[in-house]
Design a protein around this motif. Structure first.
Motif, short mmCIF file in Angstrom:
data_model
loop_
_atom_site.label_atom_id
_atom_site.label_comp_id
_atom_site.label_asym_id
_atom_site.label_seq_id
_atom_site.Cartn_x
_atom_site.Cartn_y
_atom_site.Cartn_z
N PRO A 113 106.49 99.13 51.34
CA PRO A 113 106.22 97.22 51.37
C PRO A 113 108.12 97.56 51.62
O PRO A 113 108.45 96.58 51.73
CB PRO A 113 106.07 97.52 49.83
N ALA A 114 108.81 98.68 51.37
CA ALA A 114 110.41 98.31 51.96
C ALA A 114 110.21 98.18 52.43
O ALA A 114 111.63 97.33 53.00
CB ALA A 114 110.73 99.28 50.93
N ASP A 115 110.13 98.65 53.49
CA ASP A 115 110.33 98.34 55.30
C ASP A 115 109.75 97.15 55.55
O ASP A 115 110.31 96.92 56.16
CB ASP A 115 108.82 99.14 56.12
N LEU A 116 108.76 96.44 54.73
CA LEU A 116 107.98 94.94 55.54
C LEU A 116 109.20 94.81 55.14
O LEU A 116 110.08 93.18 55.52
CB LEU A 116 107.41 94.84 54.49
N SER A 117 109.79 95.00 53.22
CA SER A 117 111.06 93.58 52.68
C SER A 117 112.25 93.96 53.47
O SER A 117 112.58 92.29 53.62
CB SER A 117 111.13 94.34 51.79
N GLU A 118 112.59 95.09 53.84
CA GLU A 118 113.79 95.12 54.65
C GLU A 118 113.77 94.30 56.52
O GLU A 118 114.65 93.36 56.63
CB GLU A 118 114.09 96.45 54.89
N ALA A 119 112.65 94.01 57.36
CA ALA A 119 111.75 93.39 58.62
C ALA A 119 112.20 92.29 58.14
O ALA A 119 112.37 91.64 58.98
CB ALA A 119 110.75 94.05 58.92
N LEU A 120 111.76 91.72 56.74
CA LEU A 120 111.63 90.23 57.26
C LEU A 120 113.15 89.85 55.92
O LEU A 120 113.55 88.57 55.76
CB LEU A 120 110.25 89.62 56.22
N GLY A 121 113.26 90.65 55.29
CA GLY A 121 115.13 90.08 54.73
C GLY A 121 114.29 89.51 53.23
O GLY A 121 114.80 88.55 52.98
N CYS A 122 113.52 89.90 52.64
CA CYS A 122 112.67 89.29 51.71
C CYS A 122 112.75 90.11 50.15
O CYS A 122 112.98 91.48 50.68
CB CYS A 122 111.92 88.42 51.85
N SER A 123 111.89 89.87 48.81
CA SER A 123 111.90 90.65 48.21
C SER A 123 110.66 91.63 48.19
O SER A 123 109.79 90.85 49.23
CB SER A 123 112.38 90.13 46.60
N SER A 124 110.40 92.53 47.78
CA SER A 124 109.14 93.05 47.47
C SER A 124 107.97 92.38 47.04
O SER A 124 106.74 92.33 46.96
CB SER A 124 109.27 94.96 47.04
N GLU A 125 108.65 91.11 46.71
CA GLU A 125 107.36 90.57 45.74
C GLU A 125 107.19 89.44 46.22
O GLU A 125 105.88 89.54 46.57
CB GLU A 125 107.82 89.94 44.26
N ALA A 126 107.85 88.78 47.16
CA ALA A 126 107.65 87.98 48.20
C ALA A 126 106.70 88.41 49.31
O ALA A 126 105.55 88.41 49.53
CB ALA A 126 108.27 87.21 49.37
N VAL A 127 106.57 89.96 49.36
CA VAL A 127 105.51 90.87 50.59
C VAL A 127 104.60 90.65 49.95
O VAL A 127 103.84 90.32 50.90
CB VAL A 127 106.15 92.29 51.18
N ALA A 128 104.45 91.01 48.64
CA ALA A 128 103.25 91.87 48.02
C ALA A 128 101.97 90.09 47.69
O ALA A 128 101.35 90.13 47.86
CB ALA A 128 103.20 91.98 46.66
N SER A 129 102.97 89.01 47.66
CA SER A 129 102.69 87.62 47.67
C SER A 129 101.82 86.97 48.88
O SER A 129 100.67 86.68 49.71
CB SER A 129 103.58 86.27 47.45
N MET A 130 102.67 87.50 50.28
CA MET A 130 102.55 87.51 50.83
C MET A 130 101.44 87.92 51.55
O MET A 130 99.86 87.60 52.39
CB MET A 130 103.46 87.31 52.40
N GLN A 131 100.40 89.01 51.13
CA GLN A 131 99.98 89.62 51.57
C GLN A 131 98.37 89.23 50.84
O GLN A 131 97.59 89.55 51.09
CB GLN A 131 100.11 91.67 51.18
#
Length: 63
Positions: free
Chosen positions: A13-31
């Motif tokens: 998730p840290a890689d996704l967070s970096e690629a999208l420029g958002c928090s890991s919580e936002a990544v989890a929510s979008m998943q």
């Protein structure tokens, strides 16, 4: 491939967070909501970028 179909290699998730420029919580929510969908370790992030852009735009209207 159009910009909406952007694929990134993300091992966590840290890689996704970096690629999208958002928090890991936002990544989890979008998943959880299906905005981000994995294809193995490749992730289609075009829809997530659109989602973040639209959320930022809408948020600026309500301040």
């Amino acid at each position: 491939m159009n910009p909406r179909n952007t694929l990134v290699l993300a091992t966590d998730p840290a890689d996704l967070s970096e690629a999208l420029g958002c928090s890991s919580e936002a990544v989890a929510s979008m998943q959880d909501s299906g905005v981000l969908e994995p294809q193995g370790q490749l992730w289609e992030i075009g829809a997530a970028r659109d989602y973040l852009r639209d959320a930022a735009w809408a948020d600026s209207l309500w301040h």
